[in-house]
Design an enzyme around this catalytic site. Structure first.
Site, PDB file in Angstrom:
ATOM      1  N   ARG A 115     -42.089 -13.939 -18.445  1.00 36.18           N
ATOM      2  CA  ARG A 115     -40.718 -14.272 -18.066  1.00 36.18           C
ATOM      3  C   ARG A 115     -40.711 -15.567 -17.246  1.00 36.18           C
ATOM      4  O   ARG A 115     -41.642 -15.808 -16.467  1.00 36.18           O
ATOM      5  CB  ARG A 115     -40.181 -13.119 -17.220  1.00 36.18           C
ATOM      6  N   THR A 429     -31.651 -15.761 -28.076  1.00 36.29           N
ATOM      7  CA  THR A 429     -32.847 -14.915 -28.098  1.00 36.29           C
ATOM      8  C   THR A 429     -33.245 -14.591 -29.542  1.00 36.29           C
ATOM      9  O   THR A 429     -32.456 -14.759 -30.473  1.00 36.29           O
ATOM     10  CB  THR A 429     -32.615 -13.629 -27.279  1.00 36.29           C
ATOM     11  N   GLU A 468     -32.646 -19.573 -17.938  1.00 33.50           N
ATOM     12  CA  GLU A 468     -32.861 -18.133 -17.744  1.00 33.50           C
ATOM     13  C   GLU A 468     -32.533 -17.661 -16.328  1.00 33.50           C
ATOM     14  O   GLU A 468     -32.254 -16.474 -16.115  1.00 33.50           O
ATOM     15  CB  GLU A 468     -34.322 -17.801 -18.064  1.00 33.50           C
ATOM     16  N   ASP A 471     -29.794 -15.280 -15.258  1.00 33.64           N
ATOM     17  CA  ASP A 471     -29.904 -13.816 -15.278  1.00 33.64           C
ATOM     18  C   ASP A 471     -30.050 -13.226 -13.879  1.00 33.64           C
ATOM     19  O   ASP A 471     -30.078 -12.003 -13.720  1.00 33.64           O
ATOM     20  CB  ASP A 471     -31.082 -13.367 -16.147  1.00 33.64           C
ATOM     21  N   SER A 494     -34.144  -9.077 -16.890  1.00 32.45           N
ATOM     22  CA  SER A 494     -33.844  -9.292 -18.305  1.00 32.45           C
ATOM     23  C   SER A 494     -33.307  -8.013 -18.930  1.00 32.45           C
ATOM     24  O   SER A 494     -33.409  -6.926 -18.351  1.00 32.45           O
ATOM     25  CB  SER A 494     -35.132  -9.697 -19.030  1.00 32.45           C
ATOM     26  N   SER A 495     -32.755  -8.162 -20.143  1.00 32.26           N
ATOM     27  CA  SER A 495     -32.375  -7.000 -20.948  1.00 32.26           C
ATOM     28  C   SER A 495     -33.223  -6.894 -22.211  1.00 32.26           C
ATOM     29  O   SER A 495     -32.965  -6.031 -23.059  1.00 32.26           O
ATOM     30  CB  SER A 495     -30.907  -7.103 -21.354  1.00 32.26           C
ATOM     31  N   GLY A 515     -29.354 -10.729 -28.038  1.00 33.89           N
ATOM     32  CA  GLY A 515     -27.982 -10.337 -27.743  1.00 33.89           C
ATOM     33  C   GLY A 515     -27.635 -10.106 -26.292  1.00 33.89           C
ATOM     34  O   GLY A 515     -26.752  -9.293 -25.992  1.00 33.89           O
ATOM     35  N   GLY A 516     -28.301 -10.798 -25.343  1.00 37.68           N
ATOM     36  CA  GLY A 516     -27.946 -10.606 -23.943  1.00 37.68           C
ATOM     37  C   GLY A 516     -28.120  -9.138 -23.567  1.00 37.68           C
ATOM     38  O   GLY A 516     -29.013  -8.448 -24.069  1.00 37.68           O
TER      39      GLY A 516
HETATM   40  N1  GLU Z   1     -31.518 -13.800 -20.825  1.00 32.39           N
HETATM   41  C1  GLU Z   1     -31.365 -12.627 -21.634  1.00 32.39           C
HETATM   42  C2  GLU Z   1     -32.257 -11.537 -21.121  1.00 32.39           C
HETATM   43  O1  GLU Z   1     -33.333 -11.796 -20.665  1.00 32.39           O
HETATM   44  C3  GLU Z   1     -31.746 -12.887 -23.013  1.00 32.39           C
HETATM   45  C4  GLU Z   1     -30.892 -13.929 -23.567  1.00 32.39           C
HETATM   46  C5  GLU Z   1     -29.764 -13.315 -24.250  1.00 32.39           C
HETATM   47  O2  GLU Z   1     -29.995 -12.746 -25.329  1.00 32.39           O
HETATM   48  O3  GLU Z   1     -28.688 -13.429 -23.717  1.00 32.39           O
HETATM   49  O4  GLU Z   1     -31.899 -10.427 -21.208  1.00 32.39           O
END
Ligand code: GLU
Length: 623
Positions: A115, A429, A468, A471, A494-495, A515-516
């Site tokens: 990460r 992503t 990033e 987040d 993260s997700s 997808g966040g």
């Molecule tokens: N930053 C997001 C995460 O780590 C991934 C990026 C996204 O898909 O929005 O969960």
């Protein structure tokens, strides 16, 4: 073995001649001679190894590595390298990722966390100006939100510990794709167009992405990135040293500290605080996976600083209390949505970088905690709004008496904050899933955060930097404590949810998605569709999606196909409110069968559709 170069069998990847690393010009990155690639298919069944990604060139690279004797880790890194060229708005060496590996020889699951990290000069005040939060669009396109990239370290660590090839070999397909180019498709064109205003701000980005008089390269043209090919060559030659200590490191720091704003852009771009020492000190981490069970399956996912594995497994623990066969489909889906809502309340309150915060993983994933939390689920009605987090500390193996008694309501550390303003469900992503002949499996999700990252191509090096650090959570004031706020060297929550499902010690399913924060619900829903609702695996992936993430207004985001379905209509009668957000996720996965065959699946439609391939195709009914 490790030193072999890729055999000439790399098929289509070798069909076009090379031009060696000089700086890109507009003409070079935009040509009208397309390069061919196999027609992508979303499903393939066979033996000998498999791969699924969002891009046919990346899947092809993985398969060629497997055919050349490489293992699933080698194949995953090869695919990630290619995606850094073809899906460069979503991932690449300017970002980071999470890799979950099943190692067949000792049946171990290992995770390689790489990460992005907040620079050492970061503080809780990183996203504030004169005491108030900096407006999100300013943060998004800035050096402030750029974390120290983890990708190259992650690749090197994964390959050296668990692979059989080196970077010099697995990056060859990526070097060729970057140099020879690929045909611009509708998805790439739309991604470029959506970010054109941001790319125009930076000379380097405009030169690469807007070569035709400031316009995106049209569909059908060839997109080349010789600067990225040069960068990959440097990494192939000198490994992560080249990235973290050499000329690439200097170029990254210069870009963050002095964003390459185009003359006349008329816009101030905030610089960041990353230094050469931040890059030199970066380390990928080998971490324990998070593990749980679900109706006889064993699940392994990514632990903190990702909330993915914990949230997926917690939601399934809640859902385990309900038998799908005893409930109608609508009643089951109602509980599914409520379980997801509760899991998100906890994930948002408790998960952050475990090197900075005590994450109560054992409590969150205990079956007793799930039994307690399940009491909050009404059999008939949707929760009308945001639900509070529970108190998993009471269910830790060794609970601290104070925290166990206090619970979250009296603990300001755990305040839930509004979700990030731009959490768009399918644009950023990417996820790679690979397996090999020996039975190793990799689920690998990587990202540069928002589509187009921070908007800045590192001049002369052909890759976008991440944003990033968005987040991290941003409370209304910098001194409001929260688990997931910036600190020196901290990694944002993260997700990403690369997930492995095993039965009796053997892999049955591996999957993940972009997808966040809807990554979590996309993985969850696909598991439920396949394991509980009995959908064949491709149908489980393609089915219309709904994403309940405990938003303040209580609504679920959903695709139109779900909202209009009979289940969607019946759920609305139970108080569920759906917001149409268009496509959610773009999942890839592998389903392993008892006869030794594997079905690779990739998203068939969303984000332009992906590509699934196997080393030796076979006909096999019933996936
Ligand atoms: N930053 C997001 C995460 O780590 C991934 C990026 C996204 O898909 O929005 O969960």
């Amino acid at each position: 073995m490790r030193r072999h170069l890729i055999a000439a069998g790399a098929g289509w990847l070798l069909t076009v001649s090379c031009t060696h690393g000089k700086a890109a010009t507009s003409e070079e990155s935009f040509s009208s001679s397309p390069v061919s690639a196999p027609t992508p298919t979303p499903e393939a069944t066979g033996r000998g190894g498999a791969a699924a990604t969002v891009d046919v060139r990346a899947t092809s690279a993985a398969i060629e590595i497997l055919k050349g004797g490489g293992n699933a880790v080698d194949a995953a890194v090869a695919a990630a390298g290619v995606l850094g060229a073809t899906d460069l708005y979503s991932c690449g060496i300017g970002g980071g990722g999470f890799m979950v590996i099943y190692r067949a020889e000792d049946q171990r699951v290992i995770t390689v966390e790489h990460r992005e990290m907040a620079p050492r000069a970061s503080s809780r005040a990183l996203f504030y100006s004169e005491g108030t939060p900096i407006p999100f669009p300013e943060v998004m396109t800035s050096g402030v939100s750029t974390g120290v990239p983890g990708m190259v370290q992650g690749w090197e660590v994964a390959l050296s510990r668990y692979g059989t090839r080196g970077l010099a070999e697995v990056l060859q397909p990526a070097i060729r794709v970057a140099e020879q180019g690929f045909e611009v498709d509708q998805t790439f064109f739309e991604q470029t167009s959506r970010n054109a205003e941001r790319f125009k701000l930076f000379s380097s980005s405009a030169q690469l992405f807007l070569p035709a008089a400031g316009q995106p390269a049209p569909v059908g043209s060839t997109f080349r990135n010789p600067d990225l090919a040069k960068t990959y060559r440097l990494v192939a030659k000198d490994g992560s040293r080249a990235f973290y200590r050499g000329e690439i490191a200097r170029a990254i720091v210069e870009t963050v500290a002095h964003p390459p704003v185009a003359p006349g852009a008329g816009h101030t771009v905030r610089p960041g605080v990353m230094t050469l020492s931040d890059l030199a000190d970066y380390e990928a981490r080998i971490r324990e996976p998070v593990k749980s069970t679900y109706r006889g399956y064993t699940l392994y996912g990514m632990g903190a600083p990702s909330s993915g594995g914990i949230a997926v497994e917690l939601a399934l623990n809640l859902l385990e209390g309900y038998a799908p066969s005893a409930l109608g489909r609508v009643d089951f889906l109602h509980r599914y949505l409520e379980a997801s809502r509760l899991a998100f309340a906890d994930r948002t309150a408790y998960v952050a970088d475990p090197e900075f915060v005590e994450v109560p993983v054992a409590g969150l994933l205990s079956k007793d905690y799930a039994a307690e939390r399940r009491k909050a689920i009404s059999a008939t009605k949707a929760a009308p709004g945001e639900v509070p987090a529970g108190n998993p500390f009471a269910f830790q193996k060794d609970p601290s008496p104070l925290r166990a008694a206090a619970g979250p309501s009296s603990a300001p550390m755990l305040a839930a904050l509004a979700p990030s303003p731009l959490d768009i469900p399918n644009r950023e992503t990417t996820h790679i899933t690979t397996s090999d002949q020996a039975g190793n499996v990799v689920a690998y999700t990587c990202s540069i955060e928002y589509e187009g990252g921070n908007g800045m191509v590192v001049p002369g090096y052909g890759f976008l930097l991440n944003n990033e650090l968005t987040d991290f959570d941003v409370p209304p004031k910098a001194d409001v404590p929260h688990a997931n706020t910036p600190e020196p060297g901290k990694r944002p929550r993260s997700s990403m949810s690369p997930t492995l499902v095993l039965k009796d010690g053997a892999p049955v399913f591996a999957l993940g998605s972009p997808g966040g924060s809807s990554i979590i619900t996309t993985v969850l829903q696909t598991l439920v569709n396949h394991l509980d609702l009995g959908m064949p695996v491709l149908e489980a992936v393609a089915a219309p999606r709904v994403s309940q993430r405990n938003l303040p207004d209580g609504t679920s985001q959903a695709e139109p196909g779900f909202i209009a379905s009979p289940e969607g209509v019946a759920l609305q009668a139970k108080g569920h409110v759906f917001t149409d957000v268009g496509p959610i996720g773009a999942l890839t996965g592998l389903r392993f069968h008892p006869d030794g065959t594997v079905t690779a699946v990739a998203e068939p439609q969303r984000r332009g559709g992906g590509s699934a391939m196997v080393v030796e195709p076979v006909q096999r009914p019933g996936n």
